[in-house]
Design a protein around this motif. Structure first.
Motif, PDB file in Angstrom:
ATOM      1  N   ARG A  59     -36.679 -37.693 -43.716  1.00  0.00           N
ATOM      2  CA  ARG A  59     -37.958 -37.929 -43.033  1.00  0.00           C
ATOM      3  C   ARG A  59     -37.635 -38.376 -41.606  1.00  0.00           C
ATOM      4  NH1 ARG A  59     -43.198 -39.614 -43.467  1.00  0.00           N
ATOM      5  NH2 ARG A  59     -43.511 -39.182 -45.658  1.00  0.00           N
ATOM      6  N   ALA A  60     -38.570 -38.074 -40.697  1.00  0.00           N
ATOM      7  CA  ALA A  60     -38.407 -38.520 -39.312  1.00  0.00           C
ATOM      8  C   ALA A  60     -39.779 -38.780 -38.702  1.00  0.00           C
ATOM      9  CB  ALA A  60     -37.660 -37.477 -38.480  1.00  0.00           C
ATOM     10  N   ARG A  61     -39.798 -39.665 -37.728  1.00  0.00           N
ATOM     11  CA  ARG A  61     -40.990 -39.840 -36.910  1.00  0.00           C
ATOM     12  C   ARG A  61     -41.032 -38.666 -35.945  1.00  0.00           C
ATOM     13  NH1 ARG A  61     -41.624 -42.506 -32.056  1.00  0.00           N
ATOM     14  NH2 ARG A  61     -39.586 -43.477 -32.259  1.00  0.00           N
ATOM     15  N   LEU A  62     -42.225 -38.162 -35.702  1.00  0.00           N
ATOM     16  CA  LEU A  62     -42.419 -36.949 -34.934  1.00  0.00           C
ATOM     17  C   LEU A  62     -43.223 -37.254 -33.674  1.00  0.00           C
ATOM     18  CD1 LEU A  62     -41.978 -33.857 -35.640  1.00  0.00           C
ATOM     19  CD2 LEU A  62     -44.328 -33.901 -36.457  1.00  0.00           C
ATOM     20  N   THR A  63     -42.790 -36.702 -32.551  1.00  0.00           N
ATOM     21  CA  THR A  63     -43.552 -36.783 -31.312  1.00  0.00           C
ATOM     22  C   THR A  63     -43.744 -35.364 -30.809  1.00  0.00           C
ATOM     23  OG1 THR A  63     -42.575 -38.921 -30.721  1.00  0.00           O
ATOM     24  CG2 THR A  63     -43.571 -37.656 -28.943  1.00  0.00           C
ATOM     25  N   LEU A  64     -44.979 -34.986 -30.557  1.00  0.00           N
ATOM     26  CA  LEU A  64     -45.260 -33.665 -30.004  1.00  0.00           C
ATOM     27  C   LEU A  64     -45.005 -33.711 -28.499  1.00  0.00           C
ATOM     28  CD1 LEU A  64     -46.306 -30.780 -30.495  1.00  0.00           C
ATOM     29  CD2 LEU A  64     -48.605 -31.660 -30.064  1.00  0.00           C
ATOM     30  N   ILE A  65     -44.060 -32.898 -28.037  1.00  0.00           N
ATOM     31  CA  ILE A  65     -43.762 -32.829 -26.608  1.00  0.00           C
ATOM     32  C   ILE A  65     -44.878 -32.074 -25.899  1.00  0.00           C
ATOM     33  CG2 ILE A  65     -42.142 -32.044 -24.842  1.00  0.00           C
ATOM     34  CD1 ILE A  65     -40.023 -31.858 -27.107  1.00  0.00           C
ATOM     35  N   GLY A  66     -45.174 -30.895 -26.424  1.00  0.00           N
ATOM     36  CA  GLY A  66     -46.196 -30.054 -25.840  1.00  0.00           C
ATOM     37  C   GLY A  66     -46.350 -28.785 -26.635  1.00  0.00           C
ATOM     38  N   THR A  67     -47.261 -27.942 -26.168  1.00  0.00           N
ATOM     39  CA  THR A  67     -47.558 -26.700 -26.873  1.00  0.00           C
ATOM     40  C   THR A  67     -47.568 -25.527 -25.900  1.00  0.00           C
ATOM     41  OG1 THR A  67     -49.928 -27.113 -26.576  1.00  0.00           O
ATOM     42  CG2 THR A  67     -48.950 -27.809 -28.670  1.00  0.00           C
ATOM     43  N   VAL A  68     -47.265 -24.362 -26.446  1.00  0.00           N
ATOM     44  CA  VAL A  68     -47.366 -23.121 -25.699  1.00  0.00           C
ATOM     45  C   VAL A  68     -48.461 -22.295 -26.354  1.00  0.00           C
ATOM     46  CG1 VAL A  68     -46.223 -20.960 -25.060  1.00  0.00           C
ATOM     47  CG2 VAL A  68     -44.939 -23.107 -25.008  1.00  0.00           C
ATOM     48  N   SER A  69     -49.455 -21.922 -25.570  1.00  0.00           N
ATOM     49  CA  SER A  69     -50.468 -20.981 -26.033  1.00  0.00           C
ATOM     50  C   SER A  69     -49.871 -19.589 -25.872  1.00  0.00           C
ATOM     51  CB  SER A  69     -51.750 -21.103 -25.209  1.00  0.00           C
ATOM     52  OG  SER A  69     -52.598 -19.998 -25.478  1.00  0.00           O
ATOM     53  N   LEU A  70     -49.635 -18.910 -26.992  1.00  0.00           N
ATOM     54  CA  LEU A  70     -49.012 -17.597 -26.922  1.00  0.00           C
ATOM     55  C   LEU A  70     -49.955 -16.550 -26.352  1.00  0.00           C
ATOM     56  CD1 LEU A  70     -47.091 -17.764 -30.306  1.00  0.00           C
ATOM     57  CD2 LEU A  70     -46.207 -18.189 -28.006  1.00  0.00           C
ATOM     58  N   SER A  71     -51.259 -16.732 -26.531  1.00  0.00           N
ATOM     59  CA  SER A  71     -52.214 -15.767 -25.987  1.00  0.00           C
ATOM     60  C   SER A  71     -52.397 -15.929 -24.475  1.00  0.00           C
ATOM     61  CB  SER A  71     -53.569 -15.896 -26.692  1.00  0.00           C
ATOM     62  OG  SER A  71     -54.127 -17.173 -26.457  1.00  0.00           O
ATOM     63  N   GLU A  72     -52.334 -17.166 -23.996  1.00  0.00           N
ATOM     64  CA  GLU A  72     -52.520 -17.419 -22.567  1.00  0.00           C
ATOM     65  C   GLU A  72     -51.205 -17.589 -21.820  1.00  0.00           C
ATOM     66  OE1 GLU A  72     -55.288 -20.617 -21.957  1.00  0.00           O
ATOM     67  OE2 GLU A  72     -56.576 -19.883 -23.577  1.00  0.00           O
ATOM     68  N   SER A  73     -50.109 -17.719 -22.581  1.00  0.00           N
ATOM     69  CA  SER A  73     -48.777 -17.908 -22.010  1.00  0.00           C
ATOM     70  C   SER A  73     -48.727 -19.118 -21.072  1.00  0.00           C
ATOM     71  CB  SER A  73     -48.310 -16.636 -21.293  1.00  0.00           C
ATOM     72  OG  SER A  73     -46.917 -16.696 -21.067  1.00  0.00           O
ATOM     73  N   THR A  74     -49.237 -20.252 -21.595  1.00  0.00           N
ATOM     74  CA  THR A  74     -49.230 -21.501 -20.826  1.00  0.00           C
ATOM     75  C   THR A  74     -48.665 -22.647 -21.659  1.00  0.00           C
ATOM     76  OG1 THR A  74     -51.494 -21.974 -21.543  1.00  0.00           O
ATOM     77  CG2 THR A  74     -51.230 -20.893 -19.397  1.00  0.00           C
ATOM     78  N   TRP A  75     -48.092 -23.602 -20.986  1.00  0.00           N
ATOM     79  CA  TRP A  75     -47.572 -24.828 -21.573  1.00  0.00           C
ATOM     80  C   TRP A  75     -48.567 -25.936 -21.287  1.00  0.00           C
ATOM     81  CZ3 TRP A  75     -43.685 -27.053 -24.366  1.00  0.00           C
ATOM     82  CH2 TRP A  75     -43.470 -28.423 -24.207  1.00  0.00           C
ATOM     83  N   LEU A  76     -48.786 -26.820 -22.271  1.00  0.00           N
ATOM     84  CA  LEU A  76     -49.610 -28.010 -22.096  1.00  0.00           C
ATOM     85  C   LEU A  76     -48.852 -29.201 -22.668  1.00  0.00           C
ATOM     86  CD1 LEU A  76     -52.317 -29.386 -21.330  1.00  0.00           C
ATOM     87  CD2 LEU A  76     -53.127 -28.819 -23.651  1.00  0.00           C
ATOM     88  N   TRP A  77     -48.603 -30.207 -21.823  1.00  0.00           N
ATOM     89  CA  TRP A  77     -47.945 -31.427 -22.287  1.00  0.00           C
ATOM     90  C   TRP A  77     -48.859 -32.160 -23.275  1.00  0.00           C
ATOM     91  CZ3 TRP A  77     -43.048 -32.776 -21.447  1.00  0.00           C
ATOM     92  CH2 TRP A  77     -42.378 -32.210 -20.360  1.00  0.00           C
ATOM     93  N   SER A  78     -48.272 -32.795 -24.259  1.00  0.00           N
ATOM     94  CA  SER A  78     -49.081 -33.545 -25.229  1.00  0.00           C
ATOM     95  C   SER A  78     -49.799 -34.709 -24.566  1.00  0.00           C
ATOM     96  CB  SER A  78     -48.217 -34.033 -26.394  1.00  0.00           C
ATOM     97  OG  SER A  78     -47.249 -34.959 -25.958  1.00  0.00           O
ATOM     98  N   TRP A  79     -49.173 -35.339 -23.572  1.00  0.00           N
ATOM     99  CA  TRP A  79     -49.818 -36.479 -22.911  1.00  0.00           C
ATOM    100  C   TRP A  79     -51.088 -36.056 -22.173  1.00  0.00           C
ATOM    101  CZ3 TRP A  79     -50.333 -35.692 -17.793  1.00  0.00           C
ATOM    102  CH2 TRP A  79     -49.364 -34.927 -17.126  1.00  0.00           C
TER     103      TRP A  79
END
Length: 153
Positions: A59-79
């Motif tokens: 088990r581990a604690r998880l932090t979402l760094i960010g996401t990539v929208s594959l349809s829009e080809s953009t990165w969004l930071w979780s913060w």
């Protein structure tokens, strides 16, 4: 706060050091998990678990760094993503602040066009800044999720 000018050589040195650090940690993580482990993550809990034959073994604690929208080809930071539970975002604001302090533009940008190399660098530096034990990536629908792992048990 005074604006710090971006120095690409400084950024590259930080990325290189973060890559070296992450490579060693990823190798240990993969060795521990093996190739036959199943996993399940939960953003509300901010946790990921691995199991084998139905029995949880890690088990581990998880932090979402960010996401990539594959349809829009953009990165969004979780913060910068208000729709996420606080448990998923963790201390990612520290990464943003680190970018502001050192003049590393990609870290305080809320989003940017998806360039795999730039996403890789952002992930590596995030892992170093937050002293993560590993990195994890998954896909849900048209979204690619990038995680840090902490407190492996």
């Amino acid at each position: 706060m005074a604006r710090v000018e971006h120095d690409h050589a400084d950024w590259q040195a930080v990325v290189d050091a973060a890559h070296h650090r992450a490579a060693e940690r990823q190798e240990r993580l993969i060795g521990r998990l093996g190739e036959d482990a199943q996993y399940s993550w939960d953003l509300e809990q901010g946790a990921i678990t691995w199991s084998r034959a139905g029995a949880e073994f890690c088990r581990a604690r998880l932090t979402l760094i960010g996401t990539v929208s594959l349809s829009e080809s953009t990165w969004l930071w979780s913060w910068a993503n208000d729709s996420l539970p606080r448990s998923a975002v963790g201390d990612m604001d520290t990464v943003r602040q680190y970018g502001e302090l050192h003049g590393f533009p990609v870290l305080p940008w809320e989003s940017f066009d998806h360039h795999p190399g730039l996403v890789r660098e952002a992930r590596l530096v995030s892992a170093a800044v937050l002293d993560a034990v590993g990195l994890w990536t998954d896909q849900a629908g048209g979204i690619q999720l990038h995680f840090l792992l902490h407190d492996l048990s």
